[in-house]
Scaffold this motif. Structure first.
Motif, mmCIF file in Angstrom:
data_model
loop_
_atom_site.group_PDB
_atom_site.id
_atom_site.type_symbol
_atom_site.label_atom_id
_atom_site.label_comp_id
_atom_site.label_asym_id
_atom_site.label_seq_id
_atom_site.Cartn_x
_atom_site.Cartn_y
_atom_site.Cartn_z
ATOM 1 N N UNK A 199 0.947 -1.106 0.146
ATOM 2 C CA UNK A 199 -0.034 0.164 0.054
ATOM 3 C C UNK A 199 0.793 1.214 -0.026
ATOM 4 N N UNK A 200 1.854 1.211 -0.787
ATOM 5 C CA UNK A 200 3.076 2.157 -0.714
ATOM 6 C C UNK A 200 2.276 3.615 -1.210
ATOM 7 N N UNK A 201 1.340 3.482 -2.411
ATOM 8 C CA UNK A 201 0.725 4.499 -3.070
ATOM 9 C C UNK A 201 -0.132 5.347 -1.943
ATOM 10 N N UNK A 202 -0.948 4.379 -1.109
ATOM 11 C CA UNK A 202 -1.840 5.021 -0.037
ATOM 12 C C UNK A 202 -0.601 5.712 0.888
ATOM 13 N N UNK A 203 0.284 5.157 1.297
ATOM 14 C CA UNK A 203 1.118 5.850 2.293
ATOM 15 C C UNK A 203 1.927 7.074 1.749
ATOM 16 N N UNK A 204 2.027 7.220 0.216
ATOM 17 C CA UNK A 204 2.524 8.544 -0.380
ATOM 18 C C UNK A 204 1.427 9.544 -0.363
ATOM 19 N N UNK A 205 0.207 8.785 -0.936
ATOM 20 C CA UNK A 205 -1.035 9.951 -0.755
ATOM 21 C C UNK A 205 -1.480 10.441 0.633
ATOM 22 N N UNK A 206 -1.304 9.877 1.486
ATOM 23 C CA UNK A 206 -1.629 10.373 2.968
ATOM 24 C C UNK A 206 -0.327 11.292 3.325
ATOM 25 N N UNK A 207 1.015 10.891 3.311
ATOM 26 C CA UNK A 207 1.871 11.549 3.478
ATOM 27 C C UNK A 207 2.046 13.022 2.865
ATOM 28 N N UNK A 208 1.703 12.878 1.516
ATOM 29 C CA UNK A 208 1.805 14.118 0.764
ATOM 30 C C UNK A 208 0.653 15.046 0.975
ATOM 31 N N UNK A 209 -0.520 14.526 1.425
ATOM 32 C CA UNK A 209 -1.484 15.659 1.925
ATOM 33 C C UNK A 209 -1.125 16.119 3.233
ATOM 34 N N UNK A 210 -0.486 15.147 4.353
ATOM 35 C CA UNK A 210 -0.109 15.976 5.644
ATOM 36 C C UNK A 210 1.104 16.911 5.420
ATOM 37 N N UNK A 211 1.936 16.802 4.740
ATOM 38 C CA UNK A 211 3.027 17.834 4.475
ATOM 39 C C UNK A 211 2.517 18.934 3.569
ATOM 40 N N UNK A 212 1.677 18.740 3.001
ATOM 41 C CA UNK A 212 1.340 19.831 2.072
ATOM 42 C C UNK A 212 1.981 20.032 0.862
ATOM 43 N N UNK A 213 2.206 18.730 0.428
ATOM 44 C CA UNK A 213 3.518 18.610 -0.880
ATOM 45 C C UNK A 213 3.132 19.659 -2.009
#
Lengths: 779, 157
Positions: free
Chosen positions: A438-452
């Motif tokens: 579930x790497x994609x989900x990890x990326x998506x969540x982290x990306x949103x959390x940092x405000x990439x």
């Protein structure tokens, strides 16, 4: 069995996937005497070591006469008193992949801190005085203090002893060498639009666990040599002690009590041989506890590594070639030399599995510095720093978002990589398909959390301060496939409780609790009905120990199997007792219930009958498990930093890590592993810098000079878990303990670049270095 | 020399060596919750309360503690009932290896007695002298925040 588990119905769990309190939690929070050094052993001698003050020297003479006159000093042992048996302290499975290049005591010393003599005294004070009173005469040799000079022609040879076994090329100080290539690097490079080559250097790190190493040895009433030790590997410790002292394995018992943190630092056999030598000589109990300075400079540290990475890609960012050439510093002894080097490739390269050609090669060299060993991440963080940042640089040079490039080139569910088969740990690996990712989900969540999207590439400035963001993705493994074995024994008591006897070694990771949850899930009881006793070589079945992110997956599968066997026996007995066919029966809520007639018997009733009056038998089972695969957990991390351009000061504003560890069997404990590993990685990236004097002495051997993070040292930390379901894992679980430490260094480096345009290629990152680079760049 | 120490309400008469630190004497008396990690006042693992205030026992002369009330974590549990901070640490996973936890629990107790409703920032500051290598400190902070939330002091987000 694994197929049966991979069904939606079974995902409604009763005992696993619940944040239950730790089974040893009350002891810990009430401060009970549960660690090795808390045990009072009457009459125990205090053991301390005389240590080398030179980085490289031959011992010409040891004069113990003055030391022996100190009241209370009982014995002093030197290399002349011990059999000369080469071994490795590494604490690995057998046969060991590390060279046998170490002696309990040797006539040559190879780093400042190397043991020279063992002192045993009635009091700690007498032992300390005696250590100072032992006079050692050395013939000082030239030392190798820079690992890049280790293989130069005029470098002194560190391991010239003829007894050593398994050193790749002792005459050139090469402890281990590895190379592999898939595809054709040169040809594929020609077809790339963009090729860059960069060199990244990761310095060492100290484990800095809170509990200093401790060991106690004594003869029990039956004359059995018993060792209580803060070890991650009680069974390996027993095997190694047997060989070193020529005592049958069955005549040694190693007990691991509660451990105050390990992180790999308690995998090696650091203290046990010294206390055992004293007990054998004096027939008395012996105890040894390291000082903080000894923990720092005379146990193990992390392998310093330097990689030159070439990455080739198309103009739209499809990575076609990765070539990593490395150099690793194993220090005075080759503990984990080959294996950590291989993991730097094997736990990073499969991430980018769409390449056409890949190569990984290099040497692990000896130096006259403290011996490197196992440390959380085990080479993967060093490899990832080089690989991730080179890809980051490539993406930026192509004018692409580095997150997009990492994302689109990374491995996905159902995919594989030839690296899995080619690179194992010290030998070939195993073919495997990534069954859960579930790497994609990890990326998506982290990306949103940092405000990439809002922050990346913006270089938001506020006065002299500028902000930037960086990302990194990572993978690890779950145990060493076809090597790591864990076993568990479960026996039923007449009150419907169960004893779970485990070789698995809880170092504070919470594995005792998770194992109880797994057994409880199978047996359908509450987890407090599972009474765990772990890590005692006489009382529990074998387990390789706590390393390589193996416990949840390997030992956990053993527990699941043992519990299934016990459940089956309970059902068989209940079938006779209830006079119901076996196929009508199921277990639920600590009972056996007939789905047809509703007749039932509680475990307590059945257990009591089985002990005393009916078909008398002890229900028990032992199961073993060796992983066929090593399913990787995945991680996406994001850093936001603020750099003061006038001072170079780096402030970590926020760090985000989302991990896929399969089913988190105990979410609070799993999250704790991720948070803790992340914090260790942040410390390594920004504060934890080992410095040696010109004589090779570690100068940063306490917590003033070696700064591990306190809570004010970094900003917001957001860690989270994204559930996947690993079909080969116990109830869908993979590992979580190591992966979190892989990403902070690259993510922070990438963020510093995003903020300042300065690329730091040597970790840890300090403000002074950054400041001077900023001046050069004139940001 | 002989010394009188009041530990968790109990008076001990104890023979000490000149210059002996409180940490060594307390461990010798059986208070094994007081942990030696750095031995140079930089980790907080040996924290005990002296008249309710956290001090580092590894660098405090035992003799200095006479006439004062010493509290170790052994005093927090009463008749099998855990102190709220202990219960909360269990719930949040604050104790991984647990070695630093006595120090954390005592620092937290002192904080909450002085400031029953600390902000997250105040908690971070209070805990800054206690090192932990297992957690990211988040679980210990959550443990303290949960207590203040339960007291109704702060809204539970």
């Amino acid at each position: 069995m694994t197929d049966a588990l991979n069904t939606k119905e079974l995902k409604c769990f009763n005992a696993v996937n619940k944040s239950v309190k730790k089974v040893d939690g009350i002891s810990l929070v009430t401060g009970q005497p549960v660690y090795t050094n808390d045990f009072d052993v009457p009459g125990a001698l205090y053991v301390r070591l005389v240590r080398s003050s030179h980085a490289h020297a031959i011992i010409k003479n040891i004069d113990t006469s003055q030391a022996l006159k100190i009241p209370g000093v009982v014995t002093i042992l030197t290399y002349k008193d011990l059999p000369r048996i080469p071994f490795t302290r590494a604490g690995q499975g057998y046969p060991e992949p590390s060279p046998y290049d170490t002696f309990v005591l040797d006539k040559k010393v190879r780093y400042v801190g190397d043991p020279v003599a063992i002192v045993a005294a009635e009091t700690e004070r007498a032992a300390k005085l005696a250590v100072k009173a032992v006079k050692v005469e050395y013939e000082v040799l030239d030392a190798v203090l820079d690992f890049e000079q280790a293989i130069s022609e005029n470098a002194p040879i560190i391991h010239d002893e003829p007894e050593a076994v398994g050193i790749h090329d002792a005459s050139r100080n090469i402890a281990a060498h590895f190379e592999m290539e898939i595809g054709n690097i040169d040809e594929t490079l020609k077809s790339c639009d963009k090729v860059i080559t960069r060199t990244y250097h990761t310095k060492t790190q100290l484990h800095a666990m809170m509990e200093p190493h401790a060991s106690i040895s004594y003869f029990d009433p039956n004359g059995k040599l018993t060792v209580i030790s803060s070890t991650q590997v009680p069974f390996h410790a027993r095997r190694i002690l047997s060989r070193l002292f020529n005592i049958p394995i069955g005549d040694i018992r190693v007990i691991k009590p509660r451990i105050g943190g390990g992180f790999g630092g308690k995998q090696a056999i650091h203290l046990e041989p010294y206390v055992v030598a004293v007990t054998l000589k004096t027939r008395r109990p012996a105890r040894m506890v390291l000082d903080r300075s000894e923990v720092s400079m005379a146990t193990n540290i992390r392998h310093e590594m330097k990689y030159t990475v070439t990455v080739g890609a198309t103009s739209n960012g499809e990575i076609k070639v990765i070539d990593m050439e490395g150099l690793s510093n194993t220090g005075a002894y080759g503990e984990h030399a080959l294996t950590t080097f291989m993991v730097a490739g094997s736990k990073t390269l499969p991430l980018y599995n769409k390449v056409e050609a890949v190569r990984f090669s290099g040497n692990v060299v000896y130096t006259n510095l403290p011996s490197a060993g196992a440390y959380r991440g085990y080479g993967a963080p060093q490899g990832l720093f080089a690989l991730d940042c080179t890809i980051d640089e490539l993406a930026r040079e192509l004018g692409l978002d580095p997150l997009d490039v990492k994302e689109k080139n990374s491995i996905r569910e159902g995919e594989s990589s030839p690296i899995f088969r080619i690179m194992g740990e010290g030998r070939e690996g195993v073919d495997q398909i990534v069954r859960s990712c579930k790497l994609q989900e990890c990326i998506d969540k982290g990306k949103a959390a940092i405000g990439w999207n809002e922050k990346y590439g913006k270089r938001l400035k506020n006065g002299s301060k500028v902000r930037g963001v960086g990302c990194a993705i990572a993978m690890q493994g779950s145990g060493i496939a076809k090597i790591d074995m864990g076993a568990a024994t479960i026996k039923m008591n007449e009150d419907g409780s169960f004893n779970l006897l485990l070789g698995a070694t809880d170092l504070g990771t919470g594995s005792d609790t998770i194992m109880a949850q797994i057994a409880a899930e199978v047996l359908q009881v509450s987890y407090d009905k599972i009474k765990v006793y772990s890590s005692d070589t006489d009382l529990t079945p074998f387990d390789t120990g706590a390393y390589a992110s193996s416990t949840t997956y390997v030992s956990g599968n053993a527990v699941r199997k043992a519990a299934e066997m016990v459940k089956e026996k309970i059902l068989e007995k209940a079938s006779v007792y209830l006079e119901e066919p076996r196929e009508n029966l199921m277990v639920e809520n600590a009972k056996v219930v007939s789905t047809k007639t509703g007749r039932e018997v509680t475990y307590e009733e059945l257990g009591t009958k089985l002990f005393y009056t009916f078909e008398q038998e002890q229900i028990a089972a032992t199961a073993s498990y060796v992983g066929e695969e090593s399913p990787p957990p995945f991680l996406a991390s994001f850093a936001e930093v603020e750099v003061d351009l006038e001072t170079g000061k780096i402030e970590l504003v926020k760090f985000v890590s989302y991990a896929d560890c399969g089913t988190p069997l105990n979410p609070v404990q799993a999250l704790g592993q991720l948070e803790g590993a992340t914090m260790q990685g942040i410390g390594w990236a920004l504060f934890e810098d080992v410095i040696y004097g010109k004589d090779g002495r570690m100068l940063t051997n306490d917590f003033f000079t070696y700064k591990i993070p306190a809570r004010m040292d970094y900003g917001k930390l957001e860690c989270g878990l994204v559930d996947s379901y690993e079909p080969t894992g116990p109830f869908g679980a993979k590992s979580i303990a190591e992966i979190g430490i892989d990403t902070p260094i690259p993510a922070i480096a990438n963020a510093i670049y995003d903020a300042t345009g300065v690329r730091l290629r040597k970790a840890p990152f300090n403000s002074e270095e950054l400041f001077f680079e900023i001046l050069k760049e004139e940001v | 020399m002989m010394l009188e120490l009041t530990v968790n309400g109990r008076v001990h008469s104890v023979e000490i060596n000149p210059g002996e630190m409180l940490l060594d004497v307390l461990r010798r008396l059986g208070y094994k919750s007081v942990r030696r990690s750095c031995d140079n006042a930089s980790c907080g693992n040996c924290t005990v309360l002296l008249d309710g205030k956290p001090i580092l026992s590894c660098t405090t002369f035992a003799a200095r503690a006479t006439g004062h009330k010493i509290e170790t974590v052994e005093s927090l549990e009463k008749d099998g009932i855990l102190h709220p901070i202990q219960e909360s640490l269990l719930e949040t996973g604050g104790a991984q290896c647990g070695f630093c936890i006595p120090g954390f629990a005592l620092t937290a107790k002192a904080l909450l007695e002085e400031n029953p409703e600390p902000t997250e920032e105040e908690i971070r500051e209070a805990l800054n002298g206690n090192l932990c290598r297992c957690t990211g400190y988040e679980s210990q902070i959550r443990a303290i925040l949960n207590i203040t939330h339960k007291r109704g002091g702060l809204s539970n987000d």
